[in-house]
Structure formats: C-alpha cells, structure tokens
Design an enzyme around this catalytic site. Sequence first.
Site, PDB file in Angstrom:
ATOM      1  N   HIS A 176     -19.478  14.955 -25.814  1.00  0.00           N
ATOM      2  CA  HIS A 176     -19.433  13.918 -26.823  1.00  0.00           C
ATOM      3  C   HIS A 176     -18.650  12.633 -26.782  1.00  0.00           C
ATOM      4  O   HIS A 176     -19.466  11.886 -27.108  1.00  0.00           O
ATOM      5  CB  HIS A 176     -18.433  14.482 -27.959  1.00  0.00           C
TER       6      HIS A 176
ATOM      7  N   PHE B 134      -6.023  20.853 -24.200  1.00  0.00           N
ATOM      8  CA  PHE B 134      -7.324  19.376 -24.320  1.00  0.00           C
ATOM      9  C   PHE B 134      -8.619  19.248 -23.350  1.00  0.00           C
ATOM     10  O   PHE B 134      -8.775  20.491 -22.553  1.00  0.00           O
ATOM     11  CB  PHE B 134      -6.510  18.040 -23.525  1.00  0.00           C
ATOM     12  N   ASP B 135      -9.521  18.935 -24.359  1.00  0.00           N
ATOM     13  CA  ASP B 135     -11.016  19.109 -23.556  1.00  0.00           C
ATOM     14  C   ASP B 135     -11.090  18.185 -21.969  1.00  0.00           C
ATOM     15  O   ASP B 135     -12.508  19.303 -21.494  1.00  0.00           O
ATOM     16  CB  ASP B 135     -12.145  18.378 -24.640  1.00  0.00           C
TER      17      ASP B 135
ATOM     18  N   ASP C  45       1.143  20.068 -19.950  1.00  0.00           N
ATOM     19  CA  ASP C  45       0.395  19.196 -20.638  1.00  0.00           C
ATOM     20  C   ASP C  45       1.181  18.334 -21.293  1.00  0.00           C
ATOM     21  O   ASP C  45       1.303  18.528 -22.548  1.00  0.00           O
ATOM     22  CB  ASP C  45      -0.517  19.705 -20.641  1.00  0.00           C
TER      23      ASP C  45
ATOM     24  N   TYR D 121       0.914  -0.881   0.151  1.00  0.00           N
ATOM     25  CA  TYR D 121       0.576   0.126   0.173  1.00  0.00           C
ATOM     26  C   TYR D 121       0.713   1.528  -0.293  1.00  0.00           C
ATOM     27  O   TYR D 121       0.420   2.271  -0.693  1.00  0.00           O
ATOM     28  CB  TYR D 121      -0.896   0.092   1.018  1.00  0.00           C
TER      29      TYR D 121
ATOM     30  N   LYS E 189      -0.041   7.912 -23.564  1.00  0.00           N
ATOM     31  CA  LYS E 189       0.082   7.932 -24.349  1.00  0.00           C
ATOM     32  C   LYS E 189       1.339   7.303 -25.037  1.00  0.00           C
ATOM     33  O   LYS E 189       2.190   6.558 -24.724  1.00  0.00           O
ATOM     34  CB  LYS E 189      -0.299   9.613 -24.878  1.00  0.00           C
TER      35      LYS E 189
ATOM     36  N   ALA F 127       1.637  14.645 -22.524  1.00  0.00           N
ATOM     37  CA  ALA F 127       1.063  13.795 -22.658  1.00  0.00           C
ATOM     38  C   ALA F 127       1.379  12.522 -23.714  1.00  0.00           C
ATOM     39  O   ALA F 127       2.035  11.462 -24.238  1.00  0.00           O
ATOM     40  CB  ALA F 127      -0.411  13.195 -23.241  1.00  0.00           C
TER      41      ALA F 127
HETATM   42  N1  F0G Z   1      -3.567  16.228 -22.027  1.00  0.00           N
HETATM   43  C1  F0G Z   1      -3.960  15.810 -23.197  1.00  0.00           C
HETATM   44  C2  F0G Z   1      -2.927  16.701 -24.034  1.00  0.00           C
HETATM   45  C3  F0G Z   1      -4.717  14.780 -23.812  1.00  0.00           C
HETATM   46  O1  F0G Z   1      -4.727  14.142 -24.954  1.00  0.00           O
HETATM   47  C4  F0G Z   1      -5.347  13.926 -23.173  1.00  0.00           C
HETATM   48  C5  F0G Z   1      -6.242  12.828 -23.457  1.00  0.00           C
HETATM   49  C6  F0G Z   1      -5.757  14.698 -21.414  1.00  0.00           C
HETATM   50  C7  F0G Z   1      -3.965  15.720 -21.070  1.00  0.00           C
HETATM   51  C8  F0G Z   1      -5.735  14.026 -20.684  1.00  0.00           C
HETATM   52  O2  F0G Z   1      -6.021  12.298 -20.175  1.00  0.00           O
HETATM   53  O3  F0G Z   1      -7.368  10.657 -21.289  1.00  0.00           O
HETATM   54  O4  F0G Z   1      -5.321  10.063 -19.306  1.00  0.00           O
HETATM   55  O5  F0G Z   1      -7.408  11.606 -19.015  1.00  0.00           O
HETATM   56  N2  F0G Z   1      -6.685  12.147 -24.437  1.00  0.00           N
HETATM   57  C9  F0G Z   1      -6.930  11.220 -24.730  1.00  0.00           C
HETATM   58  C10 F0G Z   1      -7.146  11.255 -26.341  1.00  0.00           C
HETATM   59  C11 F0G Z   1      -8.778  10.378 -24.006  1.00  0.00           C
HETATM   60  O6  F0G Z   1      -8.070  10.725 -26.724  1.00  0.00           O
HETATM   61  O7  F0G Z   1      -6.867  12.412 -27.125  1.00  0.00           O
HETATM   62  P1  F0G Z   1      -6.622  10.703 -19.981  1.00  0.00           P
END
Ligand code: F0G
Length: 470
Positions: A462, A136-137, A227, A84, A270, A229
């Site tokens: 979406h 990002f969204d 950010d 843990y 990613k 990814a």
């Molecule tokens: N930031 C970026 C640039 C992303 O592309 C994503 C996720 C996230 C943050 C969030 O990360 O999914 O691990 O919670 N992108 C995916 C996509 C979902 O399809 O581009 P997550």
Amino acid sequence: MSKLIQLSNSNIMDLPFAESYKIKMVELIKKSTREEREKWIKEAKYNLFNLKSENVFIDLLTDSGTGAMSDKQWSELMLGDESYAGSSSYYKMKDTIKEIFGFDYFLPTHQGRAAENVLFSVLIKQGDLIPGNSHFDTTKGHIEFRKAKAIDCTIDEAFNTTTIHPFKGNIDLDKLEKVLKNNPNEKIPLIIVTITCNSSGGQPVSMQNLKEVYALAKKYGVIVFFDSARFAENAYFIKKREKGYENKTIKEIVKEMYSYTDGMTMSSKKDAIVNIGGFIGFKDENLFKQACIYNILFEGYITYGGLAGRDINALAQGLKEGTEFDYLETRIEQVAHLGRRLEEYGVPIQLPYGGHAIFVDATKFLPDFPKEEFRAQTLAVELYLEGGVRGVEIGALLADRDPITKKNRYPKLELVRLTIPRRVYTNNHMDYVAVCLANVYERRNKIKKGLKIIYEAPIMRHFTIELDRI
Ligand code: F0G
C-alpha cells in the site's frame, strides 16, 4: 428575593470542554482548487502516500510522528546528551520507563517497526504462530517476512461497525485458547496484544481482558507483549468505561495494565508525542540480553538505538505528558467531535469512536461498489478531491495478497481512516473535514468507477502502490 436567587441559580451552566493548551507557534497550510487536486492525485498514481504534503490542506494520513511537541519537549531537545554510550538522555528515558511501565530493561529503537524487527529476530522463526488482536500491518509484515503467521483472535463484535461495545479491541479468549491448545507450545513464541487496536478502529482493550489473556498465556507457558503505540489512549478508555477505574489516575491504570505483560514494543511517534522514536520494554533480563545483539546490529548501540540524545529526551518528556488526563481528554474529545459531526450528516462510521481516528465504513458508504475495484481507496481519493483532505485506506490494498495463494485478501472491514494528529488541528478543521465527507456522501451514487493496480511491491504494497482509474 428568594425567587431571584433561585432564578440566578438555574442559569448556572456546566463549564464546557476546552483544550488544555494554548498555541505558541503556527504552521501555515494552503488551500487548492479541485482542478489542481485532480492533476496532483493523477500524478500520485492515486496513492495518497505519493502526494506532496504541501498539496494537502488537512492531513489525516496518520497520527504517527505528526503531533505538536510542547514547550517542555522542545526545551528537552536542548538538554540532549549526544554521547555515544551511557548518555544522560538514556538514563532519563530509563527512569521514565521504570516509573511509567515498571520495566527494568529497555532498548531504544528508531521507531515502532524497528522494535518489532529486533524483538522478532530473537523470538520468531519460520512456521511459528503469533496470536493477537488484529495485528498492525508492520507487525504482520515482520511476522510474515519470517514465514510465520499472525492469527487474529479479536472478538467478533469488532467486525460490525455499528455494534456498540466498550472494548472492541478485546481478544476472544475462546479463539485464543483454541490456538494455544491445538498447536505445539514451541510454535507459539509470543502473544501480541495491540493497545489500542489500530486495525479494528482504534478500539481499546479492557483491563479485565488484559488480565485474562495474561492468565491464559501463563497457563500455556507463552509470553505476552503489548504493541503499545496508543497505550495511554487505551488507559483513558479504561478510566472512562470500565467499572472500578473511574477514580484512578491514568498513570495508575497504565501501571496495572503493564503488570499483565512480559514486555512491550512501542512506536513513540504516537502516545509519546514525538516525531521519531520507539523502544522495547522487557521484564526478563535474558530476553533483553538476546535482543541487545540485534539492536546493535540493526539500530545502534544499546543506549541510543538509532536516536539522537535530544530525541530521547523529548520522548521521555512526551511519555510523562502523554499520560496526563487533561491532555488525553483534549485529544480524544477532538476525535469524538469529528465523529459526532459525521454522524449528524449520516456518514457511516465505526462506533464507538476510536481513540486516534474516525474510521469511515467504506462498505456501507459505497454498498454496490465492487470490492475488486478497491472501494475504500476510491473513497479516500474522492475525499482528497473534494477538499484536499488526506485520509488513508484501511482495506483491501492494506490487507495485501495472501503470501501462499497470492490472491488479494478482502478484509471483513473496508475503512477509510481519518487520523487526527495530536495537538495540531482545531475543531474548525474537524468541521471542514466533516463537510467534505458529507458532500462526497451526498453524491455517493455517482461514484461508479474504481481503481486498478498498475504496480505493487511484494510486501506492504500500500505504501508504494500505483493505481489508475478503471
Ligand atoms: N504498531 C501499531 C499499533 C501502529 O499503529 C504502528 C504504526 C506501529 C506498530 C509501527 O510503528 O510507524 O513507528 O514504525 N502506525 C502508523 C499508523 C504508521 O499510521 O497507524 P512505526
């Protein structure tokens, strides 16, 4: 004799590009008929997220958590320490993060948006402004959920798909300075730089720009977070496109990139090539300590953060592999392969090719189509019907409604993203996708009717939206 030698010399060719891995295990995928797909997409309410994955032949919905782990990553699963607190897996990840990014402090989280949730719980309050490059969204979702505002300062070149610019993810320093200058400092808790910039087409940010953004932020006393990814893909583009970095290793480039930030949020699904995982990296101990509270509240104890020890091990190994040049070249060359095929067929796409995806320009593809009928989503549905290929809409559905006026937002770019999972498909699959899209392009003038919304959630609609044909 000398002529013969001359002749044989002229036949020597440059060695062609080839994948830097071989395949040990395969997963079967199934073709379907157009009639079956008509039925399935109708049942899915014309939302590609609602399709059963077994009804998809080539799945380009996302490159997130869909990659193929290496034999070394699978071996690491067996070595996971499931304690843990204070597991050896945690320390393995801690050492790797220090080695790759240079951060002393980090928190594991179950994925990228969880990292955003924890960090923003400390930093963002109602009425704040968060400048960045096309957030990002989920990032924007977490900002707007806190009644704060994301301000897009991406360079204008990013919004024209045919403009060639090596770093279309760059932040426009004038736009950024205007936000910093014209607003009270306490209203701007951080600047977020997304590398590569997903929403503008998987486009990279240059080292020069990262450096300048950081200098500007320091001038105004604001912190910067990346950010991250697709940070390794960003580093690959810096090596390929930015003067002075040709001879540096990816790991050297990454180290320099992260010298221009105060921290990072990471979706490890990613560029760390794992199926689940994320983390936050910090320079500042005090900020880390505040974030620990929310990590425990939302994610789990600070040494596992919602992940199993085995997941953490695979993640640490993935970070090492994901920052190797050969791996990145294989990956980005495959995306480019699809891009070249589509260009040959005349399909309008975002140029230059992105790092993780090819973005089809739905506005240029269907120019006379009313935007109110969701042209990018309509195109994504047509592509699925053509050959069982699942892409994803990056357009008006994703842009959601304005939180104040509740009106639909129509973004500057309406795109269909063809996102390539890492180490999963072959170039034959890419050729298949290209022909599917070329066929849709051929019959584009017959695509007259779009889609209407029959159900939508109040935020990030979406994912669960339900649509019908008009
Ligand atoms: N930031 C970026 C640039 C992303 O592309 C994503 C996720 C996230 C943050 C969030 O990360 O999914 O691990 O919670 N992108 C995916 C996509 C979902 O399809 O581009 P997550």
